[in-house]
Design a protein around this motif. Structure first.
Motif, PDB file in Angstrom:
ATOM      1  N   VAL A 170      -1.963  31.601  -0.333  1.00  0.00           N
ATOM      2  CA  VAL A 170      -2.690  30.376   0.012  1.00  0.00           C
ATOM      3  C   VAL A 170      -1.749  29.178  -0.051  1.00  0.00           C
ATOM      4  CG1 VAL A 170      -4.534  28.812  -0.711  1.00  0.00           C
ATOM      5  CG2 VAL A 170      -4.902  31.284  -0.780  1.00  0.00           C
ATOM      6  N   GLY A 171      -1.845  28.309   0.945  1.00  0.00           N
ATOM      7  CA  GLY A 171      -1.017  27.107   0.986  1.00  0.00           C
ATOM      8  C   GLY A 171      -1.831  25.862   0.685  1.00  0.00           C
ATOM      9  N   LEU A 172      -1.172  24.861   0.117  1.00  0.00           N
ATOM     10  CA  LEU A 172      -1.810  23.563  -0.139  1.00  0.00           C
ATOM     11  C   LEU A 172      -0.734  22.511  -0.386  1.00  0.00           C
ATOM     12  CD1 LEU A 172      -1.393  23.374  -3.442  1.00  0.00           C
ATOM     13  CD2 LEU A 172      -3.487  24.700  -3.494  1.00  0.00           C
ATOM     14  N   GLN A 173      -1.151  21.244  -0.369  1.00  0.00           N
ATOM     15  CA  GLN A 173      -0.204  20.156  -0.615  1.00  0.00           C
ATOM     16  C   GLN A 173      -0.004  19.956  -2.111  1.00  0.00           C
ATOM     17  OE1 GLN A 173      -1.382  16.182   0.600  1.00  0.00           O
ATOM     18  NE2 GLN A 173       0.740  15.552   0.856  1.00  0.00           N
ATOM     19  N   MET A 174       1.262  19.898  -2.507  1.00  0.00           N
ATOM     20  CA  MET A 174       1.607  19.708  -3.905  1.00  0.00           C
ATOM     21  C   MET A 174       1.080  18.364  -4.422  1.00  0.00           C
ATOM     22  SD  MET A 174       5.457  19.564  -5.527  1.00  0.00           S
ATOM     23  CE  MET A 174       5.922  20.996  -4.540  1.00  0.00           C
ATOM     24  N   GLY A 175       0.449  18.385  -5.596  1.00  0.00           N
ATOM     25  CA  GLY A 175      -0.038  17.152  -6.209  1.00  0.00           C
ATOM     26  C   GLY A 175      -1.314  16.614  -5.596  1.00  0.00           C
ATOM     27  N   SER A 176      -1.925  17.368  -4.695  1.00  0.00           N
ATOM     28  CA  SER A 176      -3.129  16.913  -4.005  1.00  0.00           C
ATOM     29  C   SER A 176      -4.384  17.332  -4.758  1.00  0.00           C
ATOM     30  CB  SER A 176      -3.178  17.490  -2.587  1.00  0.00           C
ATOM     31  OG  SER A 176      -3.373  18.894  -2.637  1.00  0.00           O
ATOM     32  N   SER A 177      -5.529  16.805  -4.311  1.00  0.00           N
ATOM     33  CA  SER A 177      -6.799  17.209  -4.911  1.00  0.00           C
ATOM     34  C   SER A 177      -7.133  18.654  -4.528  1.00  0.00           C
ATOM     35  CB  SER A 177      -7.922  16.262  -4.493  1.00  0.00           C
ATOM     36  OG  SER A 177      -7.999  16.151  -3.098  1.00  0.00           O
ATOM     37  N   SER A 178      -6.500  19.183  -3.491  1.00  0.00           N
ATOM     38  CA  SER A 178      -6.680  20.599  -3.126  1.00  0.00           C
ATOM     39  C   SER A 178      -6.150  21.488  -4.245  1.00  0.00           C
ATOM     40  CB  SER A 178      -5.944  20.916  -1.817  1.00  0.00           C
ATOM     41  OG  SER A 178      -6.393  20.106  -0.769  1.00  0.00           O
ATOM     42  N   VAL A 181       0.838  -1.200   0.000  1.00  0.00           N
ATOM     43  CA  VAL A 181       0.000   0.000   0.000  1.00  0.00           C
ATOM     44  C   VAL A 181       0.872   1.248   0.000  1.00  0.00           C
ATOM     45  CG1 VAL A 181      -1.703   1.332   1.304  1.00  0.00           C
ATOM     46  CG2 VAL A 181      -1.895  -1.169   1.174  1.00  0.00           C
ATOM     47  N   GLY A 182       0.714   2.084  -1.000  1.00  0.00           N
ATOM     48  CA  GLY A 182       1.433   3.348  -1.058  1.00  0.00           C
ATOM     49  C   GLY A 182       0.659   4.438  -0.339  1.00  0.00           C
ATOM     50  N   LEU A 183       1.385   5.320   0.362  1.00  0.00           N
ATOM     51  CA  LEU A 183       0.719   6.376   1.119  1.00  0.00           C
ATOM     52  C   LEU A 183       1.664   7.524   1.440  1.00  0.00           C
ATOM     53  CD1 LEU A 183       0.427   5.530   4.909  1.00  0.00           C
ATOM     54  CD2 LEU A 183       1.952   4.309   3.380  1.00  0.00           C
ATOM     55  N   ASP A 184       1.063   8.638   1.820  1.00  0.00           N
ATOM     56  CA  ASP A 184       1.771   9.776   2.412  1.00  0.00           C
ATOM     57  C   ASP A 184       1.672   9.543   3.916  1.00  0.00           C
ATOM     58  OD1 ASP A 184       2.510  12.165   3.555  1.00  0.00           O
ATOM     59  OD2 ASP A 184       0.898  13.341   2.659  1.00  0.00           O
ATOM     60  N   LYS A 242       3.231  25.738  -2.187  1.00  0.00           N
ATOM     61  CA  LYS A 242       2.981  24.295  -2.245  1.00  0.00           C
ATOM     62  C   LYS A 242       3.916  23.554  -1.293  1.00  0.00           C
ATOM     63  CE  LYS A 242       1.417  24.718  -7.027  1.00  0.00           C
ATOM     64  NZ  LYS A 242       1.577  24.282  -8.432  1.00  0.00           N
ATOM     65  N   TYR A 243       3.327  22.647  -0.532  1.00  0.00           N
ATOM     66  CA  TYR A 243       4.060  21.912   0.501  1.00  0.00           C
ATOM     67  C   TYR A 243       4.066  20.416   0.211  1.00  0.00           C
ATOM     68  CZ  TYR A 243       3.429  26.302   3.064  1.00  0.00           C
ATOM     69  OH  TYR A 243       3.433  27.624   3.446  1.00  0.00           O
ATOM     70  N   SER A 244       5.022  19.724   0.810  1.00  0.00           N
ATOM     71  CA  SER A 244       5.094  18.279   0.622  1.00  0.00           C
ATOM     72  C   SER A 244       3.996  17.561   1.389  1.00  0.00           C
ATOM     73  CB  SER A 244       6.465  17.745   1.059  1.00  0.00           C
ATOM     74  OG  SER A 244       6.685  18.008   2.439  1.00  0.00           O
ATOM     75  N   ASP A 289       3.303  13.631  -4.674  1.00  0.00           N
ATOM     76  CA  ASP A 289       3.275  14.267  -5.992  1.00  0.00           C
ATOM     77  C   ASP A 289       3.556  13.260  -7.104  1.00  0.00           C
ATOM     78  OD1 ASP A 289       2.957  16.513  -7.663  1.00  0.00           O
ATOM     79  OD2 ASP A 289       5.119  16.778  -7.810  1.00  0.00           O
ATOM     80  N   GLY A 290       4.211  12.139  -6.757  1.00  0.00           N
ATOM     81  CA  GLY A 290       4.521  11.116  -7.749  1.00  0.00           C
ATOM     82  C   GLY A 290       3.857   9.783  -7.457  1.00  0.00           C
ATOM     83  N   VAL A 291       2.772   9.800  -6.644  1.00  0.00           N
ATOM     84  CA  VAL A 291       2.169   8.547  -6.191  1.00  0.00           C
ATOM     85  C   VAL A 291       1.544   7.746  -7.344  1.00  0.00           C
ATOM     86  CG1 VAL A 291      -0.113   9.528  -5.630  1.00  0.00           C
ATOM     87  CG2 VAL A 291       0.726   7.536  -4.371  1.00  0.00           C
ATOM     88  N   ILE A 292       0.961   8.423  -8.322  1.00  0.00           N
ATOM     89  CA  ILE A 292       0.355   7.716  -9.459  1.00  0.00           C
ATOM     90  C   ILE A 292       1.441   7.055 -10.306  1.00  0.00           C
ATOM     91  CG2 ILE A 292      -0.893   8.043 -11.638  1.00  0.00           C
ATOM     92  CD1 ILE A 292      -2.698  10.017 -10.202  1.00  0.00           C
ATOM     93  N   LEU A 293       2.567   7.730 -10.475  1.00  0.00           N
ATOM     94  CA  LEU A 293       3.703   7.155 -11.200  1.00  0.00           C
ATOM     95  C   LEU A 293       4.211   5.907 -10.477  1.00  0.00           C
ATOM     96  CD1 LEU A 293       5.775   7.330 -13.495  1.00  0.00           C
ATOM     97  CD2 LEU A 293       7.154   8.824 -12.029  1.00  0.00           C
TER      98      LEU A 293
END
Length: 266
Positions: free
Chosen positions: A147-155, A42-45, A174-176, A87-91
């Motif tokens: 404005v801040g948000l997570q890079m590569g996220s649905s946000s 299982v891949g995850l953050d 953009k944050y990790s 940010d690279g989870v789909i890859l």
């Protein structure tokens, strides 16, 4: 002549057996391969509370962690949790580094072009978190703000869906991970953070009096388990297991543990 006939017959039977064996090998499914190796990766953050994060003992815990453990048990395999760059989870998934993504992954059109998803199991919104007492009350108040948000996220996807709002911002940081984004908000380095509601409200509950959620948002969505498009059988099996967990109350038990209420999508 008889010898030639029997020799030819033996060759024919042997060739058929080889073809049959080869056909069996080719037809083995993705879930069979996972069962053969005995583990679902299982891949995850691992900094995404309460879905998946590290506790004081550095163990990976969370709502999705418990769901994945129960699902793996029902699939007849162990589970391994592998932190990856979100940010690279789909890859990572499509390369085969992981078998699924199970970590509060929002089902979006752009993601569905690249991967498949299990049935939705949780509803979510993209909320706007601001410091307590902030004058920001709605999206239109974000003009010129940072404005801040997570890079590569649905946000990030949700913000880009509102092109006029995105263009009006002073800057987007953009944050990790979301924890860093919310810490910077508390420190005054940003004016607002766009984040998954489930994650945002959990984090806010741990630091009362620091943040508030405004009434406006960037849209609703659902969470699903990310699966490779080619892994058709795995999706079928996983959907079946999730349905069983919802029906017998196991999913609700896990929900009660992490959220104090049953919020799993039926």
């Amino acid at each position: 002549m008889k010898r030639i006939f029997w020799f030819s017959l033996i060759l024919l039977i042997s060739s058929g057996a080889l073809l049959f064996a080869g056909g069996d090998k080719e037809s083995s499914s993705d879930i069979d391969a996972i069962r053969d190796k005995g583990v679902l990766v299982v891949g995850l953050d691992d900094s995404f509370p309460p879905m998946g994060f590290r506790d004081e003992s550095n163990e990976i815990v969370g709502f999705d962690i418990d769901l994945a453990k129960e699902a793996a048990k029902r699939l007849g395999v162990k589970v391994e949790f592998k932190p990856v760059d979100w940010d690279g989870v789909i890859l990572s998934l499509n390369k085969g580094d992981i078998d699924v993504v199970w970590n509060g992954m929002s089902i979006t059109e752009s993601r569905m072009e690249k991967i498949n998803f299990s049935k939705p199991y949780l509803d979510n919104r993209q909320i706007i978190v601001v410091p307590k007492g902030s004058a920001i009350k709605e999206k239109s108040d974000l003009v010129g703000k940072v404005v801040g948000l997570q890079m590569g996220s649905s946000s990030e996807v949700a913000l880009n869906n509102y092109a006029e709002v995105a263009a009006s911002l002073g800057d987007v940081k953009k944050y990790s991970n979301n924890v860093e984004a919310l810490l910077d908000l508390a420190a005054g380095r940003t004016d607002a953070v766009i984040v998954d509601e489930i994650v945002g409200r959990y984090y806010i509950s741990k630091r009362p009096g620091i943040y508030q959620v405004i009434g406006d948002d960037f849209g609703s969505e659902t969470y699903g388990v990310g699966i490779r498009k080619s892994d058709v059988k795995l999706k079928q099996e996983l959907d079946k297991v999730l349905d069983e967990m919802k029906a017998d109350g196991s999913a609700d038990e896990i929900s009660q543990k992490w959220f104090g209420e049953a919020i799993v999508k039926q």
